[in-house]
Design an enzyme around this catalytic site. Structure first.
Site, PDB file in Angstrom:
ATOM      1  N   ASP A  12       0.890  -1.110  -0.072  1.00  0.00           N
ATOM      2  CA  ASP A  12       0.035   0.042   0.046  1.00  0.00           C
ATOM      3  C   ASP A  12       0.935   1.163   0.082  1.00  0.00           C
ATOM      4  OD1 ASP A  12      -1.764   1.922   0.460  1.00  0.00           O
ATOM      5  OD2 ASP A  12      -2.516   1.150   2.323  1.00  0.00           O
ATOM      6  N   ILE A  13       0.960   1.949  -1.147  1.00  0.00           N
ATOM      7  CA  ILE A  13       1.866   3.160  -1.120  1.00  0.00           C
ATOM      8  C   ILE A  13       1.492   4.230  -0.157  1.00  0.00           C
ATOM      9  CG2 ILE A  13       0.114   4.755  -2.941  1.00  0.00           C
ATOM     10  CD1 ILE A  13       2.713   5.017  -4.530  1.00  0.00           C
ATOM     11  N   ASN A  26      -7.759  12.031 -10.707  1.00  0.00           N
ATOM     12  CA  ASN A  26      -8.414  12.342 -12.093  1.00  0.00           C
ATOM     13  C   ASN A  26      -8.291  13.897 -12.325  1.00  0.00           C
ATOM     14  OD1 ASN A  26     -10.384  13.659 -10.366  1.00  0.00           O
ATOM     15  ND2 ASN A  26     -11.194  11.676  -9.918  1.00  0.00           N
ATOM     16  N   GLY A  34      -9.858   3.672  -6.163  1.00  0.00           N
ATOM     17  CA  GLY A  34      -8.379   3.117  -6.126  1.00  0.00           C
ATOM     18  C   GLY A  34      -7.444   3.852  -5.331  1.00  0.00           C
ATOM     19  N   ASP A  36      -6.281   6.809  -5.408  1.00  0.00           N
ATOM     20  CA  ASP A  36      -6.756   8.128  -5.116  1.00  0.00           C
ATOM     21  C   ASP A  36      -7.609   8.197  -3.793  1.00  0.00           C
ATOM     22  OD1 ASP A  36      -7.145  11.000  -5.435  1.00  0.00           O
ATOM     23  OD2 ASP A  36      -8.330  10.633  -7.204  1.00  0.00           O
ATOM     24  N   SER A 119      -2.619   4.737 -14.210  1.00  0.00           N
ATOM     25  CA  SER A 119      -3.657   4.464 -15.297  1.00  0.00           C
ATOM     26  C   SER A 119      -3.828   2.840 -15.230  1.00  0.00           C
ATOM     27  CB  SER A 119      -3.318   4.715 -16.648  1.00  0.00           C
ATOM     28  OG  SER A 119      -3.281   6.316 -16.849  1.00  0.00           O
ATOM     29  N   GLY A 121      -5.344   0.698 -13.088  1.00  0.00           N
ATOM     30  CA  GLY A 121      -6.615   0.417 -12.543  1.00  0.00           C
ATOM     31  C   GLY A 121      -7.841   0.513 -13.273  1.00  0.00           C
ATOM     32  N   VAL A 122      -8.602   1.489 -12.939  1.00  0.00           N
ATOM     33  CA  VAL A 122     -10.020   1.800 -13.669  1.00  0.00           C
ATOM     34  C   VAL A 122      -9.465   2.555 -14.832  1.00  0.00           C
ATOM     35  CG1 VAL A 122     -11.877   3.404 -13.436  1.00  0.00           C
ATOM     36  CG2 VAL A 122     -11.007   2.120 -11.286  1.00  0.00           C
ATOM     37  N   TYR A 123      -8.577   3.137 -15.032  1.00  0.00           N
ATOM     38  CA  TYR A 123      -8.196   3.715 -16.373  1.00  0.00           C
ATOM     39  C   TYR A 123      -7.848   2.821 -17.482  1.00  0.00           C
ATOM     40  CZ  TYR A 123      -8.937   8.528 -14.993  1.00  0.00           C
ATOM     41  OH  TYR A 123      -9.409   9.714 -14.200  1.00  0.00           O
TER      42      TYR A 123
HETATM   43  P1  ADP Z   1      -6.247   5.061 -12.611  1.00  0.00           P
HETATM   44  O1  ADP Z   1      -7.422   5.406 -12.527  1.00  0.00           O
HETATM   45  O2  ADP Z   1      -5.182   5.826 -12.841  1.00  0.00           O
HETATM   46  O3  ADP Z   1      -6.251   3.579 -13.162  1.00  0.00           O
HETATM   47  P2  ADP Z   1      -6.427   3.425  -9.974  1.00  0.00           P
HETATM   48  O4  ADP Z   1      -6.447   3.673  -8.531  1.00  0.00           O
HETATM   49  O5  ADP Z   1      -7.656   2.644 -10.437  1.00  0.00           O
HETATM   50  O6  ADP Z   1      -5.823   4.510 -10.879  1.00  0.00           O
HETATM   51  O7  ADP Z   1      -5.370   2.224 -10.066  1.00  0.00           O
HETATM   52  C1  ADP Z   1      -4.004   2.394 -10.357  1.00  0.00           C
HETATM   53  C2  ADP Z   1      -3.056   1.372  -9.708  1.00  0.00           C
HETATM   54  O8  ADP Z   1      -2.865   1.434  -8.525  1.00  0.00           O
HETATM   55  C3  ADP Z   1      -3.703  -0.161  -9.937  1.00  0.00           C
HETATM   56  O9  ADP Z   1      -2.450  -0.909 -10.342  1.00  0.00           O
HETATM   57  C4  ADP Z   1      -4.044  -0.358  -8.673  1.00  0.00           C
HETATM   58  O10 ADP Z   1      -3.987  -1.706  -8.466  1.00  0.00           O
HETATM   59  C5  ADP Z   1      -3.245   0.313  -7.772  1.00  0.00           C
HETATM   60  N1  ADP Z   1      -3.666   0.469  -6.520  1.00  0.00           N
HETATM   61  C6  ADP Z   1      -4.858   0.687  -5.962  1.00  0.00           C
HETATM   62  N2  ADP Z   1      -4.789   0.907  -4.320  1.00  0.00           N
HETATM   63  C7  ADP Z   1      -3.285   1.223  -4.263  1.00  0.00           C
HETATM   64  C8  ADP Z   1      -2.528   1.472  -3.154  1.00  0.00           C
HETATM   65  N3  ADP Z   1      -3.223   1.775  -1.887  1.00  0.00           N
HETATM   66  N4  ADP Z   1      -1.290   1.286  -3.054  1.00  0.00           N
HETATM   67  C9  ADP Z   1      -0.451   1.138  -4.198  1.00  0.00           C
HETATM   68  N5  ADP Z   1      -1.290   0.895  -5.359  1.00  0.00           N
HETATM   69  C10 ADP Z   1      -2.716   0.781  -5.433  1.00  0.00           C
END
Ligand code: ADP
Length: 170
Positions: A12-13, A26, A34, A36, A119, A121-123
């Site tokens: 978890d970042i 966004n 996600g 964000d 980008s 994840g949801v993107y």
């Molecule tokens: P985007 O809308 O840019 O695609 P997302 O948040 O949906 O962004 O996803 C971006 C990446 O971050 C994905 O690979 C997801 O698995 C990852 N992710 C989601 N939550 C965390 C977190 N807490 N720490 C690190 N990476 C995460």
């Protein structure tokens, strides 16, 4: 021995103790799902207040805020492209997201910053292509600049971790 300037972590970042974490935001910069959502939850309401004054952010660009309740001192918010099959300059825009984030780290003389897979994840950006862009842009930038001294790629799951591991070992 030369210090390693690129690292790979899984997890978890929002928990990292670094100068800045990068957030996959966004265009509104007012929070989302996600990573964000996790960043806003962990940072607390002060982050949203600061973001309200930033007037959004264009795709490929980045803006910086304080880290509030995070261990990280700052958050670099970048807006990656939504994947549309590769016909809308997505690869160039993702490269710009990494470049603009790295530039902010350089301008602020940050020693260590951490990136999630912008980008991917949801993107919907293909994870392997996104990782190639992330690594290429980072290597190119740090070869020319003393800051950031270290860049950490943070994979959230095994699949992402293995993709980065393979590419970084090449
Ligand atoms: P985007 O809308 O840019 O695609 P997302 O948040 O949906 O962004 O996803 C971006 C990446 O971050 C994905 O690979 C997801 O698995 C990852 N992710 C989601 N939550 C965390 C977190 N807490 N720490 C690190 N990476 C995460």
């Amino acid at each position: 021995m030369k210090k390693k300037r690129i690292e790979l972590l899984k997890g978890d970042i929002t928990t990292l103790n670094v100068d800045a974490i990068v957030n996959a935001a966004n265009n509104s910069l007012l929070g989302g799902g996600g990573v964000d959502g996790a960043v806003h939850k962990a940072a607390g309401p002060g982050l949203l207040d600061e973001c309200k004054g930033l007037n959004g952010c264009q795709t490929g660009q980045s803006k910086i805020t304080h880290g509030y309740n995070l261990k990280a001192g700052h958050i670099i918010h970048t807006v990656g492209p939504i994947w549309c099959g590769g016909y809308k300059d997505e690869t160039e825009l993702l490269a710009l997201s990494y470049q603009s984030s790295l530039r902010l780290a350089k301008e602020n003389k940050f020693k260590t910053i951490a990136f999630p897979g912008i980008s991917t994840g949801v993107y919907g950006f293909p994870k392997d292509l996104a990782a190639i862009i992330a690594i290429n842009e980072t290597k190119r930038f740090i070869n020319k600049n003393p800051y950031p001294e270290k860049v950490i790629f943070v994979a959230y799951d095994d699949e992402g971790y293995e993709i980065y591991k393979k590419l970084l070992n090449q």
